[in-house]
Design an enzyme around this catalytic site. Structure first.
Site, PDB file in Angstrom:
ATOM      1  CG  ASN A   1      -7.457   2.811   5.384  1.00  0.00           C
ATOM      2  OD1 ASN A   1      -8.329   1.762   5.242  1.00  0.00           O
ATOM      3  ND2 ASN A   1      -7.193   3.159   6.540  1.00  0.00           N
TER       4      ASN A   1
ATOM      5  CE1 TYR B   1      -2.839  -5.479   9.933  1.00  0.00           C
ATOM      6  CE2 TYR B   1      -4.847  -4.889   9.877  1.00  0.00           C
ATOM      7  CZ  TYR B   1      -3.787  -4.892   8.999  1.00  0.00           C
ATOM      8  OH  TYR B   1      -3.608  -4.518   8.060  1.00  0.00           O
TER       9      TYR B   1
ATOM     10  CD  GLU C   1      -5.793  -4.266   5.037  1.00  0.00           C
ATOM     11  OE1 GLU C   1      -5.438  -3.947   6.139  1.00  0.00           O
ATOM     12  OE2 GLU C   1      -6.177  -3.528   4.413  1.00  0.00           O
TER      13      GLU C   1
ATOM     14  CG  ASN D   1      -9.329  -1.031   2.053  1.00  0.00           C
ATOM     15  OD1 ASN D   1      -8.760  -2.111   2.217  1.00  0.00           O
ATOM     16  ND2 ASN D   1      -9.281  -0.056   2.945  1.00  0.00           N
ATOM     17  CD  GLU D   2      -9.820  -1.970   6.533  1.00  0.00           C
ATOM     18  OE1 GLU D   2      -9.735  -0.593   6.941  1.00  0.00           O
ATOM     19  OE2 GLU D   2      -8.983  -3.093   6.979  1.00  0.00           O
TER      20      GLU D   2
ATOM     21  CD  GLU E   1      -2.844   1.312   2.375  1.00  0.00           C
ATOM     22  OE1 GLU E   1      -3.540   2.383   2.447  1.00  0.00           O
ATOM     23  OE2 GLU E   1      -2.769   0.285   3.306  1.00  0.00           O
TER      24      GLU E   1
END
Length: 502
Positions: free
Chosen positions: A72, A244, A292, A172-173, A27
């Protein structure tokens, strides 16, 4: 000494391993790209500005695929900024990380880097501040042969042949309020559905990944999966998950057992996928892209304050985490968890490739060094090929309320081509070695190829100062006894045992 048993039967298998499960993630964040994979001024740089020491570390680790450009970052990204003459590329304020993006490194550089690294690209489209039309244009640039505006633009930029990018992430997210262009589940589901429809008209061969939950602690999990899949199920091939873990304040076994929590996370989302499949009377199986994952640990508070107090720099050293030995064991267990679910998890991306929550750390203008988590990843990526076996583990447990946590965590892979069974295992006990018996049913073990062990007397030790302090070593204490393999897994250790069979 604790006693543990792993039972492997040739008949019982979990699933075939998709090589993309050993992926990583690049990223435009901090020093991942600039002075990470790309640094023209570095003595190790090649003619394209790529760090050859990083390329070699990627190859040695067995990394198979790379997700790009975010993260992000993608939710405010104009991919057109990163193509064409570098002298004409715009410098822009990058809103996700409050940085200046020079756009020196873009899609064409990434594709060339992937070719040199021997990795497969996984691209993400911007569904935050852009949408359907932009996604189709990006796909046209990458995959369409010629004769259209964007395919001819690629040719004019010196890339005559299409890139044929197979896998594309639809944003993404998008469940996160931190995401620029955040949407609720219904709105995102509709946008992802219509984007998927358009992309598959242009290139029916692509595989598409819709956004799932950003963490298993999200308030919207798992309703997000159910609501978005109501819209997208027949149009996408994967749903993404991110996770995470941290928690050094926990005791050791509870810290490591977070991998069990990740296992439940996967199983819950699989259940949601199968519920929507049944509801829609569909014959289609949906798979998971865990694109991720990693351990989120301590990083320099001074660097954090410096970056927060002085934003709008290029490649500021944000979130550069230094992994301890115990972090590397949790990291190893997270990858083992992905393998345990290889029947449904087909793509996974360790986050990130260089410098931020990474296995590979680079010095600007200098060399690189490897964090302890590099080694378990390399063991699994290089030797965990074939099929995951459906094993049974019998070992002592730690009681946490009504929950039992095994002191032994393991996954076993059959590499039929090499006639190997490979045992990957962590002894979670802080203070006791474990005598382990691998009972092999239906195979005849004929040789112990190797037993790699990684241990440390200091759980918080790192490779930061002494770069080779924590790394695997060879052990010779595993023995074949009849149809079993027996030996010692040291306390608090990572283990790989390769067994030749006939």
């Amino acid at each position: 000494m604790k006693q543990g048993k792993i039972i492997v039967n040739k008949v019982y298998r979990k699933g075939k391993i998709d090589k993309r499960i050993y992926g990583s993630f690049v990223e435009h964040m901090g020093r991942v790209v600039y002075s990470g994979v790309y640094e023209p001024e570095n003595p190790c740089a090649d003619e394209d500005g790529f760090r050859t020491d990083v390329l070699q570390a990627v190859k040695d680790a067995g990394i198979t695929s790379i997700r790009y450009p975010g993260g992000n970052f993608v939710s405010c990204y104009h991919w057109e900024d990163g193509i064409g003459d570098k002298k004409l590329r715009p410098r822009r304020p990058e809103l996700a990380w409050k940085a200046i993006e020079t756009n020196e490194f873009g899609t064409d550089e990434f594709m060339k880097w992937c070719k040199k690294a021997g990795t497969e690209p996984v691209l993400a489209v911007n569904l935050g501040t852009r949408g359907i039309e932009d996604a189709v244009h990006y796909l046209e640039y990458c995959n369409f042969q010629e004769g259209t505006t964007y395919s001819d633009m690629r040719k004019d930029n010196g890339h005559a042949e299409p890139y044929h990018v197979k896998t594309w992430c639809l944003g993404n997210e998008m469940d996160g309020m931190w995401q620029l262009g955040h949407k609720d589940a219904k709105d995102y589901g509709k946008l992802a559905r219509e984007t998927a429809k358009a992309m598959k008209v242009l290139d029916p061969s692509v595989e598409l990944v819709s956004c799932g939950s950003s963490l298993n602690t999200m308030d919207t999990y798992p309703e997000w999966e159910a609501a978005t899949l109501e819209e997208t199920y027949e149009f996408v091939d994967y749903i993404s998950l991110h996770q995470y873990f941290d928690g050094h304040e926990k005791n050791m076994i509870e810290f490591l057992a977070q991998a069990d929590e990740m296992n439940q996370y996967i199983k819950t989302v699989v259940s949601v996928c199968d519920y929507i499949k049944a509801k829609k009377r569909s014959e289609k199986e949906l798979y998971i892209s865990f694109d991720e994952w990693g351990v989120w640990t301590h990083h320099s508070e001074e660097t954090v304050k410096e970056c927060e107090g002085n934003p709008w720099k290029n490649a500021a050293p944000i979130s550069e985490m230094i992994y301890s030995f115990q972090d590397s064991l949790l990291f190893a267990e997270m990858l083992m968890t992905l393998l345990k679910n290889a029947d449904r998890v087909k793509i996974a991306c360790q986050s990130l490739l260089a410098n931020i929550s990474a296995m590979i750390m680079t010095e600007k203008g200098g060399g690189l060094w490897l964090q302890p988590n590099y080694y378990p990843f390399a063991h699994m990526a290089n030797y965990g090929k074939g099929e995951v076996m459906d094993v049974r583990i019998n070992a002592p447990v730690y009681q946490k309320g009504t929950k039992q946590i095994s002191f032994l965590d393991s996954v076993v892979v059959e590499n039929a081509e090499e006639k190997e069974l490979v045992v990957f295992a962590v002894n979670r006990s802080e203070n006791q070695d474990m005598e382990v018996c691998v009972e092999i049913q239906g195979y005849k073990p004929v040789d112990i190829i190797e037993h790699k062990v990684m241990i440390s007397e200091e759980p918080e030790a790192t490779n930061r100062e002494s770069h080779g302090k924590i790394k695997p070593q060879d052990r010779k204490d595993m023995e074949i006894k009849g149809s079993s393999v027996k030996g010692i897994f040291p306390k608090l250790s990572w283990n790989m045992v390769r067994i030749r069979t006939e």
